[in-house]
Write a protein that holds these residues in place. Structure first.
Motif, PDB file in Angstrom:
ATOM      1  N   GLY A 149      12.643 -12.858   5.307  1.00 47.39           N
ATOM      2  CA  GLY A 149      13.855 -12.087   5.550  1.00 47.39           C
ATOM      3  C   GLY A 149      15.079 -12.968   5.773  1.00 47.39           C
ATOM      4  O   GLY A 149      14.991 -14.193   5.856  1.00 47.39           O
ATOM      5  N   SER A 207      -5.397 -10.343   4.026  1.00 48.90           N
ATOM      6  CA  SER A 207      -4.821 -11.700   3.967  1.00 48.90           C
ATOM      7  C   SER A 207      -5.749 -12.707   4.647  1.00 48.90           C
ATOM      8  O   SER A 207      -5.934 -13.812   4.155  1.00 48.90           O
ATOM      9  CB  SER A 207      -3.404 -11.735   4.547  1.00 48.90           C
ATOM     10  OG  SER A 207      -3.371 -11.228   5.845  1.00 48.90           O
ATOM     11  N   GLU A 256       0.814  -1.219   0.000  1.00 46.23           N
ATOM     12  CA  GLU A 256       0.000   0.000   0.000  1.00 46.23           C
ATOM     13  C   GLU A 256       0.849   1.270   0.000  1.00 46.23           C
ATOM     14  O   GLU A 256       0.410   2.305  -0.487  1.00 46.23           O
ATOM     15  CB  GLU A 256      -0.942   0.008   1.225  1.00 46.23           C
ATOM     16  CG  GLU A 256      -2.155  -0.893   1.097  1.00 46.23           C
ATOM     17  CD  GLU A 256      -1.836  -2.375   1.274  1.00 46.23           C
ATOM     18  OE1 GLU A 256      -0.735  -2.688   1.783  1.00 46.23           O
ATOM     19  OE2 GLU A 256      -2.668  -3.219   0.910  1.00 46.23           O
ATOM     20  N   GLU A 304       8.798 -16.182   0.809  1.00 48.91           N
ATOM     21  CA  GLU A 304      10.107 -15.560   0.587  1.00 48.91           C
ATOM     22  C   GLU A 304      10.285 -14.547   1.712  1.00 48.91           C
ATOM     23  O   GLU A 304       9.740 -13.446   1.654  1.00 48.91           O
ATOM     24  CB  GLU A 304      10.142 -14.838  -0.767  1.00 48.91           C
ATOM     25  CG  GLU A 304      10.011 -15.744  -1.967  1.00 48.91           C
ATOM     26  CD  GLU A 304      11.263 -16.549  -2.246  1.00 48.91           C
ATOM     27  OE1 GLU A 304      12.268 -16.370  -1.532  1.00 48.91           O
ATOM     28  OE2 GLU A 304      11.220 -17.378  -3.156  1.00 48.91           O
ATOM     29  N   PHE A 341       3.784 -15.320  -0.405  1.00 50.51           N
ATOM     30  CA  PHE A 341       4.048 -14.093   0.359  1.00 50.51           C
ATOM     31  C   PHE A 341       5.530 -13.757   0.295  1.00 50.51           C
ATOM     32  O   PHE A 341       6.378 -14.658   0.401  1.00 50.51           O
ATOM     33  CB  PHE A 341       3.627 -14.300   1.827  1.00 50.51           C
ATOM     34  CG  PHE A 341       4.044 -13.177   2.760  1.00 50.51           C
ATOM     35  CD1 PHE A 341       3.395 -11.948   2.724  1.00 50.51           C
ATOM     36  CD2 PHE A 341       5.098 -13.342   3.655  1.00 50.51           C
ATOM     37  CE1 PHE A 341       3.771 -10.909   3.579  1.00 50.51           C
ATOM     38  CE2 PHE A 341       5.480 -12.307   4.511  1.00 50.51           C
ATOM     39  CZ  PHE A 341       4.813 -11.082   4.472  1.00 50.51           C
ATOM     40  N   THR A 342       5.852 -12.491   0.151  1.00 48.89           N
ATOM     41  CA  THR A 342       7.222 -12.018   0.358  1.00 48.89           C
ATOM     42  C   THR A 342       7.160 -10.913   1.395  1.00 48.89           C
ATOM     43  O   THR A 342       6.392  -9.951   1.248  1.00 48.89           O
ATOM     44  CB  THR A 342       7.847 -11.496  -0.958  1.00 48.89           C
ATOM     45  OG1 THR A 342       7.880 -12.557  -1.900  1.00 48.89           O
ATOM     46  CG2 THR A 342       9.266 -11.005  -0.717  1.00 48.89           C
ATOM     47  N   HIS A 371      -3.517  -7.228   7.242  1.00 49.21           N
ATOM     48  CA  HIS A 371      -3.975  -8.453   7.908  1.00 49.21           C
ATOM     49  C   HIS A 371      -5.445  -8.760   7.611  1.00 49.21           C
ATOM     50  O   HIS A 371      -5.856  -9.914   7.596  1.00 49.21           O
ATOM     51  CB  HIS A 371      -3.674  -8.425   9.414  1.00 49.21           C
ATOM     52  CG  HIS A 371      -4.562  -7.506  10.202  1.00 49.21           C
ATOM     53  ND1 HIS A 371      -4.222  -6.208  10.462  1.00 49.21           N
ATOM     54  CD2 HIS A 371      -5.773  -7.700  10.769  1.00 49.21           C
ATOM     55  CE1 HIS A 371      -5.193  -5.638  11.166  1.00 49.21           C
ATOM     56  NE2 HIS A 371      -6.141  -6.520  11.363  1.00 49.21           N
ATOM     57  N   VAL A 400       5.580 -12.063   9.903  1.00 46.11           N
ATOM     58  CA  VAL A 400       4.330 -12.069   9.135  1.00 46.11           C
ATOM     59  C   VAL A 400       4.241 -13.348   8.305  1.00 46.11           C
ATOM     60  O   VAL A 400       3.185 -13.980   8.216  1.00 46.11           O
ATOM     61  CB  VAL A 400       4.215 -10.809   8.234  1.00 46.11           C
ATOM     62  CG1 VAL A 400       2.984 -10.908   7.345  1.00 46.11           C
ATOM     63  CG2 VAL A 400       4.146  -9.552   9.085  1.00 46.11           C
TER      64      VAL A 400
END
Ligand code: NAD
Length: 476
Positions: free
Chosen positions: A251, A211, A177, A249, A225-226, A208, A231
């Motif tokens: 950190g 998702s 966003e 994917e 998700f990356t 959230h 999260v």
């Protein structure tokens, strides 16, 4: 000119029209760029229904047709790259040349997926009886719910979209966003390339809430998700509760091992350029530097000097080599990592503080003398901080490199093939770069191990997460 922000659902671009709007701002100035409409729950349901309906025919589409559309999007990406890059610099902050590089490299991702999707083969297994035929089919999994981050807004989205669409899946994607222009530009390109309505849908909202809504829907069969590890774990748990396939994917906290038999000056120059790319907001950014004692002083002198040369400024200014952090919320994180490092005995060799009060600028920072327990040696900084410590022998460096729960990227510089082999075998990471950086290319797999994720994107593995295996046995 900044992108006209909108949702893209069932082939239609939807503006505010009474929906809640979020301000999108320029991190270099704080200026408001535009309002971003959030999807209502009804919009999300419409996107899901459109994706489910479109899947019925898209899954049967010829790979030649999918290939043609992906190739057309690659061509459009090259044509529109200057405008898209400008949008990324405005909302994300990176220097224009970096943004342009991100977008044009993504044209290659489109081309790669366009080629590779024509080679999704099954196989024939020799039967035990002469009148039996055994086939292994690979079929698209279904509707994909994807969530992409703000650090490479174009790259992170196109990899998921191209893989899903190339495999014959349909997709509902929630982009970032704070940095939405690139994902809207992608939707426009697929629309203009003739993608049927509903195959790609773009939504925005409170992360959230979106998702939960999408992953909880029985229409969704796959989650991609990356983003951050915490999260990622939440979304993986949600996907697991609904027995949905996932690609994560996440950190890292990439170790760099600089051995005393390497060209230390070359390593320092390469690493300082890589470290501060995108202001260090890169999941594969080198973050923990282990430098062998014999070259430590030489390496550090050159690395610190190169870091001091980096010109920080707004991304639209031609001589800026590093832009602001994408979010104000990352500034206190950088400040607290530096304060903790100093409190536990570290030295600030350069940087260590924010620059000015307008925009989210933080100086390229090199820290030395770090305690093993300092926060920055244990938590990914995701910003322009390099943490450097000396080491005695390679076994020690490998043990320290592998000591964290992450395993995304890793780097090493050495002049010996013996060390290179030991490093290649010893580093616990999905990506190992020795004496150069060569990752995240369309033709090479990209992904982490341990807490850094599940699955790969790119390479010939790129469609694996979007396909299911069906075994057919048939007797005449
Ligand atoms: P964050 O964890 O709040 O968010 C990371 C990303 O996930 C954002 O794009 C956000 O919109 C999204 N997100 C957050 N909660 C979500 C949810 N419940 N459902 C769906 N999407 C959700 O962190 P942040 O402050 O935005 O970024 C900093 C951290 O994020 C860093 O520590 C870094 O590890 C991680 N990060 C990683 C990548 C990557 O490429 N792996 C990219 C961006 C950020």
């Amino acid at each position: 000119m900044y992108e006209d922000l909108c949702l893209y659902i069932d082939g239609q671009f939807l503006q505010g029209e009474g929906r809640r709007e979020q301000d999108v701002t320029n991190p270099a100035t704080g200026e408001r760029l535009a309002g971003l409409p959030h999807a209502t729950p009804a919009d999300l349901d419409r996107a899901l229904a459109a994706a489910a309906r479109a899947f019925d025919s898209w899954k049967l589409s010829s790979p030649m047709e999918r290939s043609r559309i992906l190739r057309r999007v690659g061509d459009l990406t090259r044509e529109r790259a200057p405008a898209i890059a400008r949008g990324i610099t405005l909302d994300q902050g990176k220097p224009l040349a970096e943004a342009l590089g991100e977008v044009t490299r993504c044209a290659d991702h489109c081309d790669w997926h366009a080629e590779e999707c024509r080679r999704i083969y099954g196989r024939v297994i020799p039967p035990r009886l002469p009148n039996v035929r055994q086939l292994v089919l690979r079929e698209p999994i279904g509707v994909v719910a994807a969530f992409t981050p703000w650090n490479f807004p174009y790259n992170q989205a196109i990899r998921k979209i191209a893989a899903a669409i190339g495999a014959g899946c349909t997709i509902v994607i929630k982009g970032p966003e704070d940095t939405p222009s690139a994902v809207v530009a992608i939707a426009r390109m697929f629309h203009d390339a003739g993608l049927p309505p509903g195959v790609l849908n773009v939504v925005w909202g409170v992360p959230h809430e979106v998702s939960q809504h999408l992953i909880g829907s029985p229409l969704v069969r796959k989650v991609s998700f990356t983003g951050s590890v915490p999260v990622g774990k939440q979304l993986a748990a949600l996907a697991g509760a609904h027995m949905k396939r996932m690609t994560m994917e996440l950190g890292g906290h990439s170790p760099v091992i600089v051995c005393d038999d390497c060209d230390a000056e070359r390593a320092a120059d390469l690493l300082s350029a890589l470290k501060f790319t995108n202001a260090g907001q890169v999941c594969v950014s080198p973050t923990r530097f282990f430098v062998q004692q014999a070259v430590y002083d030489r390496f550090m002198a050159r690395f610190i000097a190169a870091t001091r040369q980096i010109k920080v400024g707004p991304g639209l200014e031609a001589d800026s080599k590093m832009g602001p952090l994408a979010h104000a919320r990352r500034l206190p994180v950088m400040e607290s990592l530096v304060a903790d490092a100093v409190a536990t005995g570290a030295t600030i060799e350069t940087g260590g503080e924010r620059i000015g009060s307008a925009g989210h600028f933080f100086a390229p920072t090199v820290l030395t003398g770090l305690a093993a327990g300092s926060q920055v040696m244990n938590a990914e900084p995701f910003g322009p901080i390099a943490a450097c410590v000396p080491f005695k022998d390679l076994d020690e460096a490998l043990a320290r490199a592998n000591s964290l729960p992450f395993g995304l990227s890793s780097y090493a510089f050495t002049g010996s093939t013996k060390n290179a082999l030991k490093i290649q075998n010893g580093l616990q990471a999905g990506l190992v770069n020795i004496n150069h950086f060569g990752q995240a290319l369309p033709e090479t797999p990209f992904g982490g191990i341990k807490d850094s994720g599940i699955g790969s994107e790119g390479g010939s593995e790129t469609f694996d997460g979007y396909l299911v295996t069906k075994f057919v046995t048939q007797m005449d």
